[in-house]
Design a protein around this motif. Structure first.
Motif, PDB file in Angstrom:
ATOM      1  N   THR A 146       3.336  -4.340   2.535  1.00  6.23           N
ATOM      2  CA  THR A 146       3.488  -3.020   3.299  1.00  6.23           C
ATOM      3  C   THR A 146       4.825  -2.359   2.793  1.00  6.23           C
ATOM      4  O   THR A 146       4.581  -0.779   2.748  1.00  6.23           O
ATOM      5  CB  THR A 146       3.520  -3.459   4.918  1.00  6.23           C
ATOM      6  OG1 THR A 146       2.437  -4.006   4.924  1.00  6.23           O
ATOM      7  CG2 THR A 146       3.395  -2.021   5.613  1.00  6.23           C
ATOM      8  N   PHE A 147       5.865  -3.018   2.483  1.00  2.40           N
ATOM      9  CA  PHE A 147       7.209  -2.259   2.334  1.00  2.40           C
ATOM     10  C   PHE A 147       6.883  -1.642   0.739  1.00  2.40           C
ATOM     11  O   PHE A 147       7.479  -0.494   0.679  1.00  2.40           O
ATOM     12  CB  PHE A 147       8.244  -3.060   2.095  1.00  2.40           C
ATOM     13  CG  PHE A 147       9.551  -2.547   2.893  1.00  2.40           C
ATOM     14  CD1 PHE A 147       9.966  -1.305   2.709  1.00  2.40           C
ATOM     15  CD2 PHE A 147      10.164  -3.405   3.717  1.00  2.40           C
ATOM     16  CE1 PHE A 147      11.023  -0.943   3.545  1.00  2.40           C
ATOM     17  CE2 PHE A 147      11.247  -3.013   4.247  1.00  2.40           C
ATOM     18  CZ  PHE A 147      11.741  -1.656   4.251  1.00  2.40           C
ATOM     19  N   ASP A 148       6.382  -2.350  -0.072  1.00  2.09           N
ATOM     20  CA  ASP A 148       5.922  -1.731  -1.260  1.00  2.09           C
ATOM     21  C   ASP A 148       5.180  -0.450  -1.241  1.00  2.09           C
ATOM     22  O   ASP A 148       5.412   0.547  -2.090  1.00  2.09           O
ATOM     23  CB  ASP A 148       5.311  -2.707  -2.171  1.00  2.09           C
ATOM     24  CG  ASP A 148       6.208  -3.947  -2.604  1.00  2.09           C
ATOM     25  OD1 ASP A 148       7.419  -3.808  -2.511  1.00  2.09           O
ATOM     26  OD2 ASP A 148       5.513  -4.916  -3.121  1.00  2.09           O
ATOM     27  N   LYS A 149       4.155  -0.275  -0.369  1.00  3.66           N
ATOM     28  CA  LYS A 149       3.160   0.827  -0.118  1.00  3.66           C
ATOM     29  C   LYS A 149       3.757   1.806   0.408  1.00  3.66           C
ATOM     30  O   LYS A 149       3.768   2.922  -0.113  1.00  3.66           O
ATOM     31  CB  LYS A 149       1.970   0.139   0.880  1.00  3.66           C
ATOM     32  CG  LYS A 149       0.900  -0.641   0.281  1.00  3.66           C
ATOM     33  CD  LYS A 149      -0.331  -0.505   0.918  1.00  3.66           C
ATOM     34  CE  LYS A 149      -0.279  -0.718   2.378  1.00  3.66           C
ATOM     35  NZ  LYS A 149      -1.609  -0.764   3.116  1.00  3.66           N
ATOM     36  N   PHE A 150       4.873   1.623   1.257  1.00  3.53           N
ATOM     37  CA  PHE A 150       5.460   2.409   1.904  1.00  3.53           C
ATOM     38  C   PHE A 150       6.675   3.071   1.070  1.00  3.53           C
ATOM     39  O   PHE A 150       6.827   4.341   1.038  1.00  3.53           O
ATOM     40  CB  PHE A 150       6.393   1.950   3.172  1.00  3.53           C
ATOM     41  CG  PHE A 150       7.303   3.120   3.880  1.00  3.53           C
ATOM     42  CD1 PHE A 150       6.675   3.913   4.737  1.00  3.53           C
ATOM     43  CD2 PHE A 150       8.555   3.016   3.384  1.00  3.53           C
ATOM     44  CE1 PHE A 150       7.398   4.836   5.720  1.00  3.53           C
ATOM     45  CE2 PHE A 150       9.331   4.217   3.929  1.00  3.53           C
ATOM     46  CZ  PHE A 150       8.872   4.864   5.380  1.00  3.53           C
ATOM     47  N   GLU A 151       6.930   2.378  -0.062  1.00  3.04           N
ATOM     48  CA  GLU A 151       8.056   2.650  -1.015  1.00  3.04           C
ATOM     49  C   GLU A 151       7.456   3.739  -1.863  1.00  3.04           C
ATOM     50  O   GLU A 151       7.926   4.850  -2.099  1.00  3.04           O
ATOM     51  CB  GLU A 151       8.695   1.719  -1.660  1.00  3.04           C
ATOM     52  CG  GLU A 151       9.963   2.066  -2.347  1.00  3.04           C
ATOM     53  CD  GLU A 151      10.530   0.687  -3.078  1.00  3.04           C
ATOM     54  OE1 GLU A 151      11.634   0.856  -3.397  1.00  3.04           O
ATOM     55  OE2 GLU A 151      10.109  -0.321  -2.902  1.00  3.04           O
ATOM     56  N   GLN A 152       6.109   3.534  -2.131  1.00  8.12           N
ATOM     57  CA  GLN A 152       5.302   4.305  -3.183  1.00  8.12           C
ATOM     58  C   GLN A 152       4.905   5.492  -2.469  1.00  8.12           C
ATOM     59  O   GLN A 152       4.768   6.769  -3.251  1.00  8.12           O
ATOM     60  CB  GLN A 152       4.236   3.574  -3.844  1.00  8.12           C
ATOM     61  CG  GLN A 152       4.776   2.164  -4.877  1.00  8.12           C
ATOM     62  CD  GLN A 152       3.670   1.280  -4.909  1.00  8.12           C
ATOM     63  OE1 GLN A 152       2.493   1.593  -4.641  1.00  8.12           O
ATOM     64  NE2 GLN A 152       3.905   0.192  -5.201  1.00  8.12           N
ATOM     65  N   ASN A 153       4.392   5.534  -1.208  1.00 12.40           N
ATOM     66  CA  ASN A 153       4.134   6.579  -0.598  1.00 12.40           C
ATOM     67  C   ASN A 153       4.300   6.706   0.979  1.00 12.40           C
ATOM     68  O   ASN A 153       3.373   5.996   1.717  1.00 12.40           O
ATOM     69  CB  ASN A 153       2.353   6.659  -1.166  1.00 12.40           C
ATOM     70  CG  ASN A 153       1.871   8.039  -0.439  1.00 12.40           C
ATOM     71  OD1 ASN A 153       2.611   9.003   0.005  1.00 12.40           O
ATOM     72  ND2 ASN A 153       0.641   8.076  -0.639  1.00 12.40           N
ATOM     73  N   LYS A 209       4.021   6.722   4.870  1.00 20.31           N
ATOM     74  CA  LYS A 209       3.065   7.464   5.437  1.00 20.31           C
ATOM     75  C   LYS A 209       3.142   6.595   6.985  1.00 20.31           C
ATOM     76  O   LYS A 209       3.687   5.511   6.961  1.00 20.31           O
ATOM     77  CB  LYS A 209       1.561   7.172   5.124  1.00 20.31           C
ATOM     78  CG  LYS A 209       1.247   7.931   3.868  1.00 20.31           C
ATOM     79  CD  LYS A 209      -0.388   7.584   3.285  1.00 20.31           C
ATOM     80  CE  LYS A 209      -0.717   8.639   2.443  1.00 20.31           C
ATOM     81  NZ  LYS A 209      -2.003   8.269   1.866  1.00 20.31           N
ATOM     82  N   MET A 210       2.866   7.292   7.979  1.00 23.86           N
ATOM     83  CA  MET A 210       2.924   6.798   9.292  1.00 23.86           C
ATOM     84  C   MET A 210       2.274   5.371   9.433  1.00 23.86           C
ATOM     85  O   MET A 210       2.581   4.781  10.409  1.00 23.86           O
ATOM     86  CB  MET A 210       2.565   7.796  10.200  1.00 23.86           C
ATOM     87  CG  MET A 210       3.614   8.771  10.688  1.00 23.86           C
ATOM     88  SD  MET A 210       5.257   8.042  11.323  1.00 23.86           S
ATOM     89  CE  MET A 210       4.753   7.045  12.720  1.00 23.86           C
ATOM     90  N   ASN A 211       1.076   5.448   8.799  1.00 23.30           N
ATOM     91  CA  ASN A 211       0.280   4.087   8.930  1.00 23.30           C
ATOM     92  C   ASN A 211       0.929   3.082   8.392  1.00 23.30           C
ATOM     93  O   ASN A 211       1.018   1.660   8.853  1.00 23.30           O
ATOM     94  CB  ASN A 211      -1.376   4.236   8.255  1.00 23.30           C
ATOM     95  CG  ASN A 211      -1.045   4.515   6.771  1.00 23.30           C
ATOM     96  OD1 ASN A 211      -0.176   4.982   6.241  1.00 23.30           O
ATOM     97  ND2 ASN A 211      -2.097   3.762   6.073  1.00 23.30           N
ATOM     98  N   CYS A 212       1.769   3.132   7.420  1.00 22.36           N
ATOM     99  CA  CYS A 212       2.663   2.117   6.887  1.00 22.36           C
ATOM    100  C   CYS A 212       3.644   1.552   7.802  1.00 22.36           C
ATOM    101  O   CYS A 212       3.956   0.563   7.859  1.00 22.36           O
ATOM    102  CB  CYS A 212       3.200   2.383   5.769  1.00 22.36           C
ATOM    103  SG  CYS A 212       2.164   2.364   4.141  1.00 22.36           S
TER     104      CYS A 212
END
Length: 273
Positions: A110-117, A119-122
């Motif tokens: 999840t941190f990887d996803k947040f780092e790339q883009n 978003k509030m859902n992250c």
């Protein structure tokens, strides 16, 4: 048990042979995902952590004993319990149970996803994951002999909350022409009092802390194509020469020399691959 994310910092850097103290209010915890080998310290006790490990604590000192730039990611969150007051939990990747490992993997993903883009859902996903982690920790008692959980003595000394405001203000406004007087005015304090109390709590003076924040940002910018002059103004210096002088005193080389070294290092790495 419900946790609320207060802030997320996906790229934090710690310069070689340096340290940073992280101090939070009692109802806030910091979850650190280490991407380098470091040492965490609490009440003068030191514990090594390796890349990929998670650490949860209320207050902690991170030490970078290496010659390299250390990178880590942080989520600061709020809880409604004092379960973790003045304690530290190091999640050992190879030694924790299956449920904890699953949560850690989810956290990293999840941190990887947040780092790339971002978003509030992250953010909501991270909050749920941190909830799961806290539930995993709830059954532990202070008498636990689990070697991964370290219990330390309470710190009873209270910290002037205004110092945290100054600390945050410096981190968020390092690009502005900050002075000790303007920081003191921010909290309606005497500059001498601010300097002395800030230094006692954070083990660094306000102005040296400002310089350390700027120097850390300078390293990030120097790994881009941004001109040196633009970097100097972006981190709060009035001239390139002032920036260069301070950078050399801090790191032992000029910004130009550091950038050239990075280019050579990157070229060598590419050539080897």
């Amino acid at each position: 048990m419900k946790t609320t994310i207060c802030s997320i910092r996906t790229q934090e850097y710690l310069t070689p042979h340096s340290f940073i103290d992280i101090i939070n209010p009692e109802n806030q915890l910091v979850c650190i995902h280490f991407l380098f080998g470091a040492v965490v310290q609490l009440n003068h006790q030191k514990y090594p952590v390796s890349s990929g490990q998670l650490v949860i604590a209320n207050r902690i000192k991170i030490v970078n004993p290496t010659k390299d730039l250390g990178r880590y990611r942080i989520a600061i969150f709020q809880i409604r319990t004092v379960l973790f007051k003045h304690r530290i939990k190091v999640f050992q990747q190879r030694e924790c149970d299956i449920d904890q490992q699953r949560i850690i993997d989810k956290f990293e993903h999840t941190f990887d996803k947040f780092e790339q883009n971002p978003k509030m859902n992250c953010v909501h996903q991270l909050e749920n994951i941190l909830d799961d982690l806290m539930i995993q920790l709830k059954p532990y008692s202070e008498e636990s002999t689990n070697t991964n959980r370290i219990i330390v003595k309470p710190i009873v000394k209270k910290i002037d909350a205004r110092l945290l405001l100054v600390h945050r203000h410096i981190r968020n406004n390092y690009c502005k022409p900050l002075t000790l007087n303007c920081l003191a005015d921010l909290i309606k304090s005497n500059p001498v009092y601010l300097s002395n109390t800030f230094s006692k709590v954070f083990r660094i003076s306000p102005m040296k802390f400002l310089q350390s924040v700027r120097m850390k940002k300078a390293l990030e910018f120097l790994n881009t194509d941004l001109p040196i002059k633009k970097i100097a103004s972006s981190i709060g210096y009035i001239s390139t020469s002032q920036f260069s002088d301070i950078f050399k005193r801090y790191y032992g080389q000029t910004p130009q020399e550091y950038r050239k070294q990075c280019i050579l290092l990157n070229y060598s790495t590419v050539a080897l691959n």
